[in-house]
Design a protein around this motif. Structure first.
Motif, mmCIF file in Angstrom:
data_model
loop_
_atom_site.group_PDB
_atom_site.id
_atom_site.type_symbol
_atom_site.label_atom_id
_atom_site.label_comp_id
_atom_site.label_asym_id
_atom_site.label_seq_id
_atom_site.Cartn_x
_atom_site.Cartn_y
_atom_site.Cartn_z
ATOM 1 N N GLY A 1 -32.498 -23.851 -49.416
ATOM 2 C CA GLY A 1 -31.102 -23.557 -49.083
ATOM 3 C C GLY A 1 -30.130 -23.579 -50.232
ATOM 4 N N VAL A 2 -30.561 -24.043 -51.441
ATOM 5 C CA VAL A 2 -29.654 -24.052 -52.592
ATOM 6 C C VAL A 2 -29.296 -22.619 -52.991
ATOM 7 C CG1 VAL A 2 -29.411 -24.661 -55.025
ATOM 8 C CG2 VAL A 2 -30.472 -26.278 -53.430
ATOM 9 N N ASN A 3 -30.307 -21.765 -53.095
ATOM 10 C CA ASN A 3 -30.043 -20.382 -53.492
ATOM 11 C C ASN A 3 -29.157 -19.660 -52.488
ATOM 12 O OD1 ASN A 3 -32.783 -21.222 -54.675
ATOM 13 N ND2 ASN A 3 -32.266 -19.406 -55.880
ATOM 14 N N ASP A 4 -29.374 -19.941 -51.191
ATOM 15 C CA ASP A 4 -28.523 -19.308 -50.180
ATOM 16 C C ASP A 4 -27.062 -19.695 -50.365
ATOM 17 O OD1 ASP A 4 -31.329 -19.365 -48.756
ATOM 18 O OD2 ASP A 4 -30.072 -17.942 -47.666
ATOM 19 N N THR A 5 -26.831 -20.965 -50.681
ATOM 20 C CA THR A 5 -25.460 -21.433 -50.902
ATOM 21 C C THR A 5 -24.797 -20.631 -52.012
ATOM 22 O OG1 THR A 5 -25.986 -23.666 -50.153
ATOM 23 C CG2 THR A 5 -24.065 -23.426 -51.588
ATOM 24 N N GLY B 1 -36.128 -13.479 -40.466
ATOM 25 C CA GLY B 1 -35.311 -14.033 -39.400
ATOM 26 C C GLY B 1 -34.784 -15.426 -39.658
ATOM 27 N N LYS B 2 -35.202 -16.085 -40.758
ATOM 28 C CA LYS B 2 -34.716 -17.422 -41.056
ATOM 29 C C LYS B 2 -33.272 -17.350 -41.570
ATOM 30 C CE LYS B 2 -38.339 -19.991 -40.122
ATOM 31 N NZ LYS B 2 -38.316 -21.074 -39.121
ATOM 32 N N THR B 3 -32.575 -18.490 -41.446
ATOM 33 C CA THR B 3 -31.180 -18.524 -41.879
ATOM 34 C C THR B 3 -31.051 -18.689 -43.386
ATOM 35 O OG1 THR B 3 -31.104 -20.904 -41.486
ATOM 36 C CG2 THR B 3 -30.388 -19.456 -39.684
#
Length: 486
Positions: free
Chosen positions: A24-28, A15-17
């Motif tokens: 958050g680097v990999n998500d970017t 459930g995390k963004t």
């Protein structure tokens, strides 16, 4: 398939963004790659992203914010990295052996970048054409095993070094990965402009741009400074586009620049991955000779030979990368180049010879290409090495352009005035050994061809002259390179 390896002590929660790592680097970069794939026309249904299951830990490290807790486990750094490397090698092998042969895009950040680099550099991947061909592209960010100054990578921008303002910067060969210095394997680095490996590092990120030897001196302090410099977006984390801004215009700008750089790198990586996919799964080529398979020849100055051995004569030389059309393949002499060995050769009917599969993209034995049975069929146009006469170095052509009920004669001179050689009647498809060329009378059909060859059948029968119009010799520009003047 996107395989994502996040950094030390990162984690994901339902459930995390940030499903691809807590920082958050990999998500970017996962989002940027997905967007670039969509822009290349890849259907959303064909895109899958998943995390690499590995510990991403470093027992004994006192890690400050933004990492949760101290001394994260369960393994020390090198054990964790080794487990990640081995797991990624297994996954590459698995996908390379899948019948659908999906194209893989690797994303690795920090320790995850070191995992990706070491997996690709392992002999099980870099030394195996089938497995290396499964990797469409790799992106590493803040790689703890960065090796600065690799020829081609830096000059081409595949190794992107950024200043704190996110503009292109420079570094020196004495700086590099905090933990290790590993070059990108040649199978992925490519030449200028056509590699599949892309690396991003800020000059002030000491994880990927540490001075001096890796793992020495104050390396733990340098790591700490890179992840906690007193700001909410320190150098080692500032590649992302999703840092908390709290109204801070500097962080807002960093997010914008991080997103821009990620999109720029993702577009290049996806373009490389799509090109690699087209090599593994070649699209239809309406101009290809019947019964052949298009395959990319990736190297420079590659010889095509009369037999599947390096001792055979050269029929053609490719100056640079191109698409070739393969009719069949067979095992021959083993060829080694760049630490890779392959004993499979492919027959190219357009070039009338054999090329080592070492220089063809894809696995050692090309899927879907049949095994050669017996001698290849002589080409419809162009010279080829003879199967008559007993000398494998002789060049042959076939008789052509003879009207029904007529026959080809050999003449005592390159004209029609000095009479025919006795006892030779040639018909379409018959083979003649071509020894040398000269000029003479225009052909009997009046096309204006003045080239003549001295030729024979390779038997006891005498040779004679035949006009080029009646042989499948192909273009002057090609046959004049191998047939001497008389």
């Amino acid at each position: 398939m996107i395989i994502n390896a996040y950094g030390t002590s990162e984690y994901v929660e339902e459930g995390k963004t940030t499903p691809y790592g807590s920082v958050g680097v990999n998500d970017t970069y996962v989002r940027a790659v997905k967007q670039a794939l969509a822009e290349q026309g890849v259907p959303v249904s064909d895109i899958t992203a998943r995390n690499l299951p590995y510990p991403a830990s470093a027992i004994g490290w006192d890690l400050p914010w933004p990492f949760p807790g101290d001394n994260p486990g369960p393994d020390d750094y090198w054990t964790s990295m080794g487990k990640g490397r081995d797991e990624l090698v297994r996954e590459i092998e698995f996908y390379a052996n899948c019948p659908s042969r999906p194209t893989l895009v690797m994303i690795g950040y920090s320790q995850g970048g070191q995992v990706v680099k070491n997996a690709l550099a392992s002999p099980a991947v870099a030394g195996d054409q089938g497995r290396s061909a499964a990797v469409g592209a790799a992106i590493t960010i803040g790689d703890a095993s960065r090796h600065n100054g690799q020829i081609g990578m830096a000059q081409n921008g595949q190794m992107l070094t950024l200043r704190p303002d996110y503009q292109p910067g420079q570094t020196t060969i004495d700086r590099g990965g905090l933990m290790q210095r590993v070059s990108v394997p040649s199978a992925f680095a490519g030449r200028l402009g056509d590699g599949r490996y892309f690396d991003v590092c800020r000059v002030d990120d000491l994880v990927c741009n540490k001075p001096g030897r890796p793992g020495s001196g104050n390396w733990l302090l340098e790591f700490a400074l890179s992840i906690d410099d007193g700001t909410t977006n320190p150098p080692h984390i500032a590649y992302r586009d999703n840092a908390r801004t709290n109204g801070n215009p500097a962080i807002e700008r960093q997010n914008r620049e991080g997103k821009r750089v990620a999109a720029q790198v993702a577009k290049r990586a996806v373009a490389a991955a799509v090109a690699q996919r087209n090599i593994v799964h070649p699209p239809p080529d309406p101009g290809a000779p019947a019964g052949t398979t298009p395959v990319e020849m990736w190297a420079t100055d590659v010889n095509v030979r009369t037999a599947p051995t390096t001792d055979a004569d050269v029929t053609h030389r490719f100056p640079g990368p191109t698409t070739v059309h393969v009719a069949c393949q067979k095992r021959g002499e083993s060829v080694t180049d760049g630490g890779v060995t392959n004993d499979v050769w492919s027959y190219l009917p357009v070039q009338h010879g054999w090329i080592s599969n070492l220089y063809l993209r894809g696995p050692a034995w090309i899927p879907g290409v049949p095994e050669c049975a017996g001698a290849p069929t002589p080409p419809s146009q162009g010279l080829y090495k003879c199967a008559i006469g007993g000398n494998p170095n002789d060049w042959c052509a076939r008789v052509t352009a003879i009207d029904p009920g007529s026959f080809l004669g050999l003449y005592n001179a390159p004209d029609y005035d000095h009479g025919r050689v006795a006892n030779y009647h040639g018909h379409n498809g018959d083979q003649l050994i071509v020894h040398c060329w000269t000029t003479g009378a225009v052909d009997a059909d009046g096309t204006g061809n003045r080239y003549w060859f001295f030729a024979d059948t390779g038997g006891a029968q005498s040779g004679g002259y035949v006009n080029d119009h009646y042989l499948t010799t192909g273009r002057f520009a090609d046959w004049s390179k191998v047939i001497p003047p008389c």
